[in-house]
Write an enzyme that holds these catalytic residues in place. Structure first.
Site, PDB file in Angstrom:
ATOM      1  N   SER A 192       0.848  -1.196   0.000  1.00 20.26           N
ATOM      2  CA  SER A 192       0.000   0.000   0.000  1.00 20.26           C
ATOM      3  C   SER A 192       0.874   1.233   0.000  1.00 20.26           C
ATOM      4  O   SER A 192       2.015   1.197   0.499  1.00 20.26           O
ATOM      5  CB  SER A 192      -0.884   0.020   1.247  1.00 20.26           C
ATOM      6  OG  SER A 192      -1.458   1.309   1.420  1.00 20.26           O
ATOM      7  N   TYR A 213      -1.263  -1.102  10.209  1.00 16.57           N
ATOM      8  CA  TYR A 213      -1.449  -1.392   8.780  1.00 16.57           C
ATOM      9  C   TYR A 213      -0.203  -0.991   7.985  1.00 16.57           C
ATOM     10  O   TYR A 213       0.294  -1.758   7.151  1.00 16.57           O
ATOM     11  CB  TYR A 213      -2.677  -0.630   8.280  1.00 16.57           C
ATOM     12  CG  TYR A 213      -3.068  -0.914   6.856  1.00 16.57           C
ATOM     13  CD1 TYR A 213      -3.701  -2.105   6.509  1.00 16.57           C
ATOM     14  CD2 TYR A 213      -2.830   0.021   5.846  1.00 16.57           C
ATOM     15  CE1 TYR A 213      -4.077  -2.360   5.199  1.00 16.57           C
ATOM     16  CE2 TYR A 213      -3.198  -0.222   4.536  1.00 16.57           C
ATOM     17  CZ  TYR A 213      -3.826  -1.415   4.211  1.00 16.57           C
ATOM     18  OH  TYR A 213      -4.191  -1.657   2.912  1.00 16.57           O
ATOM     19  N   LYS A 252       2.346  -3.358   5.796  1.00 12.30           N
ATOM     20  CA  LYS A 252       2.530  -3.156   4.353  1.00 12.30           C
ATOM     21  C   LYS A 252       3.980  -2.844   4.015  1.00 12.30           C
ATOM     22  O   LYS A 252       4.481  -3.226   2.956  1.00 12.30           O
ATOM     23  CB  LYS A 252       1.590  -2.045   3.865  1.00 12.30           C
ATOM     24  CG  LYS A 252       0.102  -2.423   3.944  1.00 12.30           C
ATOM     25  CD  LYS A 252      -0.181  -3.653   3.088  1.00 12.30           C
ATOM     26  CE  LYS A 252      -1.651  -4.033   3.061  1.00 12.30           C
ATOM     27  NZ  LYS A 252      -1.907  -5.226   2.224  1.00 12.30           N
TER      28      LYS A 252
END
Lengths: 77, 245
Positions: free
Chosen positions: B139, B152, B156
């Site tokens: 991401s 998160y 990533k």
């Protein structure tokens, strides 16, 4: 030389592209036969397939030489 | 170009917008696809839409045992796994000071650890075949960070470092490992944003619009192709210019 040793030798010769004469009892895959760490993983995979056995990771780590391989496979099969 | 006829691809998170588009793109290029995800209904619906060469393999990625079994199931269903797309991901957003261990570990477990397990699970077959393509969906926030997404973003960014390391190890065996890092893409996840939020986000996107799932799928298709055989350890950013990395 036993049948198992012949078959192991054939795999080593084919996989590492070395002369048969160099594949002696104490020949180390990495130090003497030019294998890298990935080659040793692949050799173990090839042994498992050829002999229909499972070689667990901790056992695989102990297989450093041609002699180690034939000894382990003889005991396992 | 980009013909995947005869190749077998496992796609996780195929019940979501981006994963579904990835599976459809690989399928359209000729690949047989195994669709994995937690929700069975959307997987079945996608498989029905794709027709032949589509298998449904439900899997909960927070279940370590199920994750370990998935590559085997995929290989049994299709004959091999030549292409692995780790697309599944979850978010548990919270400001860092309030982030619980559970919020941290659940995101790391599903996004990063399951990706590692799946990469490991397909490696043997790819090594033997002397051919393999792994595409991990990272991401933009893995590279830029994002408030409220420490977990998160860490997962990533972790995918990128892991992918590069694996890429080093297996490059000589014809296996490539790359990441695709989407920016803001129109999906069910971003549909929940208010118009004001979207406008705010878009001020930072030079392209002036959200991306489409198909635009991520196209990047994955390229990295899965024979033509991309010399591309490994890289991250392809698909973000409308939001972060030019």
């Amino acid at each position: 030389m036993s049948d198992i040793a012949d078959r192991v030798k054939k795999i080593v010769v084919e996989h590492l592209g070395v002369e048969e004469g160099k594949v002696v009892e104490n020949a180390s895959f990495i130090d003497d036969l030019g294998a890298d760490s990935l080659d040793t993983v692949e050799l173990v995979m090839a042994f498992e397939e050829e002999f229909g056995i499972e070689i667990p990771d901790d056992a695989a780590e102990t297989i450093q030489t041609f002699g180690d391989a034939t000894k382990f496979i003889t005991e396992a099969s | 170009m980009f013909d995947l006829t005869g190749k077998n691809a496992l796609v996780t998170g195929a019940s979501g917008g981006i994963g579904g588009a990835i599976a459809a793109a690989l399928h359209e290029a000729g690949a047989t696809v195994a669709l994995s995800g937690t929700r069975v209904d959307p997987l079945e619906a996608l498989a029905a839409e794709l027709g032949e060469r589509a298998h449904v393999l439900p899997c909960n990625l927070s279940d370590a045992e199920a994750v370990t079994t998935l590559p085997k199931q995929a290989a049994e269903a299709m004959g091999s796994v030549d292409v692995l797309v780790n697309n599944a991901g979850i978010t548990r957003d919270n400001i860092f000071m309030r982030m619980s261990d559970e919020e941290w570990s659940s995101v790391l477990e599903v996004n990063l650890t399951s990706t590692m397990r799946l990469c490991r699970g397909v490696m043997r077959g790819m090594m033997k075949a002397r051919w393999g393509r792994i595409v991990n969906i990272s991401s933009v926030v893995g590279a830029t960070g994002n408030p409220g997404q420490a977990n998160y973003a860490a997962s990533k960014a972790g995918m990128v470092g892991m992918s590069k390391s694996i890429a080093y190890e297996v490059a000589s065996r014809g296996i490539t490992v790359n990441c695709v890092a989407p920016g803001f893409i129109t999906t069910a996840m971003t549909e929940k944003l208010t118009d004001d939020q979207k406008t705010g986000i878009l001020t930072n996107v030079p392209a002036g619009r959200m991306g489409e799932a198909g635009e991520i799928a196209a990047a994955v298709l390229y990295l899965s192709s024979a033509e991309a055989g010399y591309v490994t350890g890289t991250t392809l950013h698909v973000n409308g210019g939001m972060a030019m990395l």
